[in-house]
Design a protein around this motif. Structure first.
Motif, PDB file in Angstrom:
ATOM      1  N   ARG A 139       0.815  -1.216   0.000  1.00  0.00           N
ATOM      2  CA  ARG A 139       0.000   0.000   0.000  1.00  0.00           C
ATOM      3  C   ARG A 139       0.849   1.267   0.000  1.00  0.00           C
ATOM      4  O   ARG A 139       0.315   2.353  -0.026  1.00  0.00           O
ATOM      5  N   GLY A 140       2.151   1.141   0.054  1.00  0.00           N
ATOM      6  CA  GLY A 140       3.036   2.301   0.118  1.00  0.00           C
ATOM      7  C   GLY A 140       3.312   2.878  -1.257  1.00  0.00           C
ATOM      8  O   GLY A 140       2.689   2.515  -2.261  1.00  0.00           O
ATOM      9  N   SER A 141       4.272   3.769  -1.305  1.00  0.00           N
ATOM     10  CA  SER A 141       4.624   4.426  -2.561  1.00  0.00           C
ATOM     11  C   SER A 141       5.434   3.480  -3.458  1.00  0.00           C
ATOM     12  O   SER A 141       5.945   2.448  -3.011  1.00  0.00           O
ATOM     13  N   TRP A 142       5.548   3.862  -4.721  1.00  0.00           N
ATOM     14  CA  TRP A 142       6.294   3.061  -5.687  1.00  0.00           C
ATOM     15  C   TRP A 142       7.780   3.019  -5.318  1.00  0.00           C
ATOM     16  O   TRP A 142       8.439   1.996  -5.445  1.00  0.00           O
ATOM     17  N   LYS A 143       8.305   4.148  -4.847  1.00  0.00           N
ATOM     18  CA  LYS A 143       9.712   4.217  -4.456  1.00  0.00           C
ATOM     19  C   LYS A 143       9.995   3.271  -3.291  1.00  0.00           C
ATOM     20  O   LYS A 143      11.013   2.574  -3.279  1.00  0.00           O
ATOM     21  N   ASP A 144       9.084   3.217  -2.329  1.00  0.00           N
ATOM     22  CA  ASP A 144       9.260   2.300  -1.203  1.00  0.00           C
ATOM     23  C   ASP A 144       9.101   0.844  -1.634  1.00  0.00           C
ATOM     24  O   ASP A 144       9.730  -0.048  -1.072  1.00  0.00           O
ATOM     25  N   LYS A 145       8.275   0.609  -2.642  1.00  0.00           N
ATOM     26  CA  LYS A 145       8.116  -0.756  -3.163  1.00  0.00           C
ATOM     27  C   LYS A 145       9.414  -1.226  -3.827  1.00  0.00           C
ATOM     28  O   LYS A 145       9.807  -2.384  -3.676  1.00  0.00           O
ATOM     29  N   VAL A 146      10.079  -0.320  -4.542  1.00  0.00           N
ATOM     30  CA  VAL A 146      11.363  -0.655  -5.155  1.00  0.00           C
ATOM     31  C   VAL A 146      12.395  -0.938  -4.065  1.00  0.00           C
ATOM     32  O   VAL A 146      13.179  -1.888  -4.170  1.00  0.00           O
ATOM     33  N   ARG A 147      12.396  -0.138  -2.999  1.00  0.00           N
ATOM     34  CA  ARG A 147      13.306  -0.380  -1.880  1.00  0.00           C
ATOM     35  C   ARG A 147      13.039  -1.735  -1.240  1.00  0.00           C
ATOM     36  O   ARG A 147      13.970  -2.470  -0.901  1.00  0.00           O
ATOM     37  N   MET A 148      11.752  -2.054  -1.039  1.00  0.00           N
ATOM     38  CA  MET A 148      11.386  -3.349  -0.455  1.00  0.00           C
ATOM     39  C   MET A 148      11.885  -4.492  -1.339  1.00  0.00           C
ATOM     40  O   MET A 148      12.450  -5.476  -0.846  1.00  0.00           O
TER      41      MET A 148
END
Length: 164
Positions: free
Chosen positions: A96-105
């Protein structure tokens, strides 16, 4: 062995192309709904570390199957690859987070593959012949094959999680 490799590649491609169909199955929706209510769906550190641990656990399971079951490579391929893709797909759908945080994950979760690749190269660099005149060419071929599989696994997992 070549047939086994080709079957694994075809099986992985089928799983990737049917990712949206698998995501609409009831059990997947139930798990992602429960995942969305947790902090794993917004905190990229927790989700990434969870993916890292899941990759490490599935790799350990594959190694145990390989050494303790006859034809363990086949069982490991047929069980661990779909479970890994399923895990990555769950985290992709439940995010549910941002796209940038999804890439970090995704990067944090994929660091297991980078650590494994580093171990492969370290093992080869520190390997010494068992006896004088021992040829290490077959070890080099194993390093190349392991590197290709590791980079392929990391690429597929990143593709699954970052696919819209």
């Amino acid at each position: 062995m070549t047939v086994l490799l080709l079957a694994g590649i075809v099986f992985t491609l089928i799983l990737i192309t049917k990712q949206r169909d698998i995501a609409s199955v009831g059990i997947v929706r139930n798990i992602t709904h429960k995942l969305k209510s947790r902090s794993l769906s917004t905190n990229y550190w927790q989700a990434g570390i969870t993916l890292f641990v899941a990759n490490a656990a599935l790799f350990t399971l594959a190694i145990v199957i390989l050494f303790f079951l006859p034809y363990g490579a086949i069982a490991g391929l047929l069980m661990c690859i779909p479970l890994s893709l399923f895990t990555w797909m769950l985290f992709s759908k439940g995010w549910r987070g941002s796209w940038k945080d999804k890439v970090r994950m995704a990067f944090i979760g994929s660091t297991f593959f980078l650590f494994f690749l580093g171990w492969i190269f370290w093992y080869y660099a520190t390997l010494e012949p068992a006896y004088p005149g021992d040829d290490l060419f077959m070890v080099w071929i194993g390093v190349i094959i392991a590197s290709i599989f590791t980079i392929g696994a990391m690429s597929v997992s990143m593709f699954v999680i970052l696919r819209k």
